[in-house]
Write a protein that holds these residues in place. Structure first.
Motif, PDB file in Angstrom:
ATOM      1  N   PHE A  90      28.541  46.663  42.078  1.00 16.47           N
ATOM      2  CA  PHE A  90      28.303  47.187  40.738  1.00 16.47           C
ATOM      3  C   PHE A  90      27.547  48.509  40.829  1.00 16.47           C
ATOM      4  N   HIS A  91      27.910  49.319  41.833  1.00 15.64           N
ATOM      5  CA  HIS A  91      27.348  50.653  42.001  1.00 15.64           C
ATOM      6  C   HIS A  91      28.172  51.623  41.174  1.00 15.64           C
ATOM      7  N   ASN A  92      27.526  52.382  40.345  1.00 19.66           N
ATOM      8  CA  ASN A  92      28.205  53.392  39.553  1.00 19.66           C
ATOM      9  C   ASN A  92      27.165  54.318  38.945  1.00 19.66           C
ATOM     10  N   CYS A  93      27.615  55.183  38.077  1.00 18.99           N
ATOM     11  CA  CYS A  93      26.709  56.152  37.462  1.00 18.99           C
ATOM     12  C   CYS A  93      26.190  55.668  36.113  1.00 18.99           C
ATOM     13  N   GLY A  94      26.505  54.447  35.749  1.00 19.27           N
ATOM     14  CA  GLY A  94      26.076  53.920  34.460  1.00 19.27           C
ATOM     15  C   GLY A  94      27.185  53.892  33.433  1.00 19.27           C
ATOM     16  N   CYS A  95      28.351  54.395  33.815  1.00 21.11           N
ATOM     17  CA  CYS A  95      29.490  54.409  32.890  1.00 21.11           C
ATOM     18  C   CYS A  95      30.318  53.135  32.994  1.00 21.11           C
ATOM     19  N   GLY A  96      29.986  52.275  33.917  1.00 22.50           N
ATOM     20  CA  GLY A  96      30.728  51.030  34.099  1.00 22.50           C
ATOM     21  C   GLY A  96      31.310  50.959  35.486  1.00 22.50           C
ATOM     22  N   ALA A  97      31.247  49.803  36.089  1.00 21.07           N
ATOM     23  CA  ALA A  97      31.716  49.616  37.462  1.00 21.07           C
ATOM     24  C   ALA A  97      33.207  49.326  37.520  1.00 21.07           C
ATOM     25  N   GLY A  98      33.871  49.339  36.396  1.00 20.15           N
ATOM     26  CA  GLY A  98      35.273  48.974  36.374  1.00 20.15           C
ATOM     27  C   GLY A  98      35.428  47.480  36.152  1.00 20.15           C
ATOM     28  N   TYR A  99      36.660  47.063  36.010  1.00 20.28           N
ATOM     29  CA  TYR A  99      36.939  45.660  35.725  1.00 20.28           C
ATOM     30  C   TYR A  99      36.547  44.782  36.896  1.00 20.28           C
ATOM     31  N   ARG A 100      35.917  43.682  36.597  1.00 18.59           N
ATOM     32  CA  ARG A 100      35.636  42.617  37.546  1.00 18.59           C
ATOM     33  C   ARG A 100      36.038  41.318  36.856  1.00 18.59           C
ATOM     34  N   PRO A 101      36.702  40.405  37.563  1.00 22.03           N
ATOM     35  CA  PRO A 101      37.130  39.156  36.923  1.00 22.03           C
ATOM     36  C   PRO A 101      35.935  38.351  36.424  1.00 22.03           C
ATOM     37  N   ALA A 102      36.123  37.733  35.282  1.00 18.36           N
ATOM     38  CA  ALA A 102      35.034  36.968  34.663  1.00 18.36           C
ATOM     39  C   ALA A 102      34.844  35.610  35.321  1.00 18.36           C
ATOM     40  N   LEU A 107      39.998  35.379  40.290  1.00 20.13           N
ATOM     41  CA  LEU A 107      39.680  36.229  41.430  1.00 20.13           C
ATOM     42  C   LEU A 107      40.862  36.492  42.344  1.00 20.13           C
ATOM     43  N   SER A 108      41.640  35.479  42.671  1.00 18.32           N
ATOM     44  CA  SER A 108      42.748  35.694  43.608  1.00 18.32           C
ATOM     45  C   SER A 108      43.780  36.656  43.029  1.00 18.32           C
ATOM     46  N   ASP A 109      44.090  36.547  41.730  1.00 20.89           N
ATOM     47  CA  ASP A 109      45.025  37.491  41.105  1.00 20.89           C
ATOM     48  C   ASP A 109      44.467  38.907  41.138  1.00 20.89           C
ATOM     49  N   PHE A 110      43.176  39.049  40.843  1.00 21.93           N
ATOM     50  CA  PHE A 110      42.526  40.358  40.858  1.00 21.93           C
ATOM     51  C   PHE A 110      42.620  40.988  42.248  1.00 21.93           C
ATOM     52  N   LEU A 111      42.275  40.223  43.279  1.00 19.01           N
ATOM     53  CA  LEU A 111      42.302  40.757  44.636  1.00 19.01           C
ATOM     54  C   LEU A 111      43.719  41.102  45.073  1.00 19.01           C
ATOM     55  N   GLU A 112      44.704  40.289  44.683  1.00 18.62           N
ATOM     56  CA  GLU A 112      46.109  40.593  45.010  1.00 18.62           C
ATOM     57  C   GLU A 112      46.552  41.891  44.346  1.00 18.62           C
ATOM     58  N   GLN A 113      46.195  42.079  43.076  1.00 19.27           N
ATOM     59  CA  GLN A 113      46.555  43.308  42.361  1.00 19.27           C
ATOM     60  C   GLN A 113      45.890  44.523  43.000  1.00 19.27           C
ATOM     61  N   GLN A 114      44.632  44.376  43.395  1.00 20.28           N
ATOM     62  CA  GLN A 114      43.928  45.492  44.027  1.00 20.28           C
ATOM     63  C   GLN A 114      44.560  45.836  45.372  1.00 20.28           C
ATOM     64  N   GLU A 115      44.922  44.832  46.127  1.00 16.91           N
ATOM     65  CA  GLU A 115      45.534  45.061  47.436  1.00 16.91           C
ATOM     66  C   GLU A 115      46.908  45.706  47.264  1.00 16.91           C
ATOM     67  N   ALA A 116      47.673  45.262  46.270  1.00 19.90           N
ATOM     68  CA  ALA A 116      48.993  45.840  46.018  1.00 19.90           C
ATOM     69  C   ALA A 116      48.865  47.306  45.598  1.00 19.90           C
ATOM     70  N   GLY A 117      47.815  47.627  44.850  1.00 27.74           N
ATOM     71  CA  GLY A 117      47.597  49.005  44.399  1.00 27.74           C
ATOM     72  C   GLY A 117      47.220  49.951  45.521  1.00 27.74           C
ATOM     73  N   LYS A 118      46.672  49.423  46.598  1.00 25.31           N
ATOM     74  CA  LYS A 118      46.283  50.273  47.726  1.00 25.31           C
ATOM     75  C   LYS A 118      47.499  50.891  48.397  1.00 25.31           C
ATOM     76  N   GLY A 119      48.629  50.231  48.286  1.00 29.10           N
ATOM     77  CA  GLY A 119      49.836  50.745  48.930  1.00 29.10           C
ATOM     78  C   GLY A 119      50.715  51.536  47.981  1.00 29.10           C
ATOM     79  N   SER A 120      50.223  51.866  46.806  1.00 28.72           N
ATOM     80  CA  SER A 120      51.062  52.565  45.830  1.00 28.72           C
ATOM     81  C   SER A 120      51.400  53.970  46.313  1.00 28.72           C
ATOM     82  N   GLU A 121      52.485  54.513  45.804  1.00 26.94           N
ATOM     83  CA  GLU A 121      52.947  55.840  46.205  1.00 26.94           C
ATOM     84  C   GLU A 121      51.889  56.901  45.891  1.00 26.94           C
ATOM     85  N   GLY A 122      51.249  56.799  44.736  1.00 26.52           N
ATOM     86  CA  GLY A 122      50.220  57.769  44.356  1.00 26.52           C
ATOM     87  C   GLY A 122      49.032  57.732  45.303  1.00 26.52           C
ATOM     88  N   LYS A 123      48.611  56.549  45.694  1.00 27.20           N
ATOM     89  CA  LYS A 123      47.480  56.428  46.621  1.00 27.20           C
ATOM     90  C   LYS A 123      47.845  56.975  47.995  1.00 27.20           C
TER      91      LYS A 123
END
Length: 131
Positions: A90-102, A107-123
């Motif tokens: 939860f390190h950030n500048c105070g504007c929000g750390a981004g989405y975290r699962p409640a 959690l498993s869906d969140f981590l899968e989505q994050q891992e899938a996004g790491k391989g995106s064409e834009g990244k």
């Protein structure tokens, strides 16, 4: 910096301070505020290790926006620990750390989505441009 209704706003941590960092002990399921490393000299920071006052194990830096779960909420503490082990704090500048699962069940869906996004064409393009 955050933009609200077309106006640039300074991040809240840039506006005032000093703020204390929040460290967590996963063994004791407790969090403690500690002096920020930014308020100390580099010599002191090099030797610094925050230990839990209860069990004396090293605590982990969770960021200034971390809100610890209740001590007896083991599912939430498990979720926080897994997030930390995957590099999410939860390190950030105070504007929000981004989405975290409640909840732990999200959690498993969140981590899968994050891992899938790491391989995106834009990244991949960004990584090529910055290498």
């Amino acid at each position: 910096m955050e933009i609200i209704k077309g106006v640039q706003m300074m991040c809240r941590y840039a506006m005032s301070g000093p703020y204390k960092d929040i460290y967590a002990c996963f063994n004791c399921r407790k969090s403690f505020k500690q002096v920020s490393r930014y308020d100390l000299s580099p010599e002191v920071v090099a030797q610094l290790e925050y230990k839990c006052p209860q069990c004396a194990t090293s605590m982990v830096s969770m960021g200034q926006d971390f809100q610890a779960p209740k001590h007896n909420d083991t599912k939430q503490w498990t979720k926080v620990m897994i997030l930390y082990r995957h590099g999410y704090t939860f390190h950030n500048c105070g504007c929000g750390a981004g989405y975290r699962p409640a909840d732990l069940r999200e959690l498993s869906d969140f981590l899968e989505q994050q891992e899938a996004g790491k391989g995106s064409e834009g990244k991949r393009l960004l990584q090529r441009l910055t290498s």
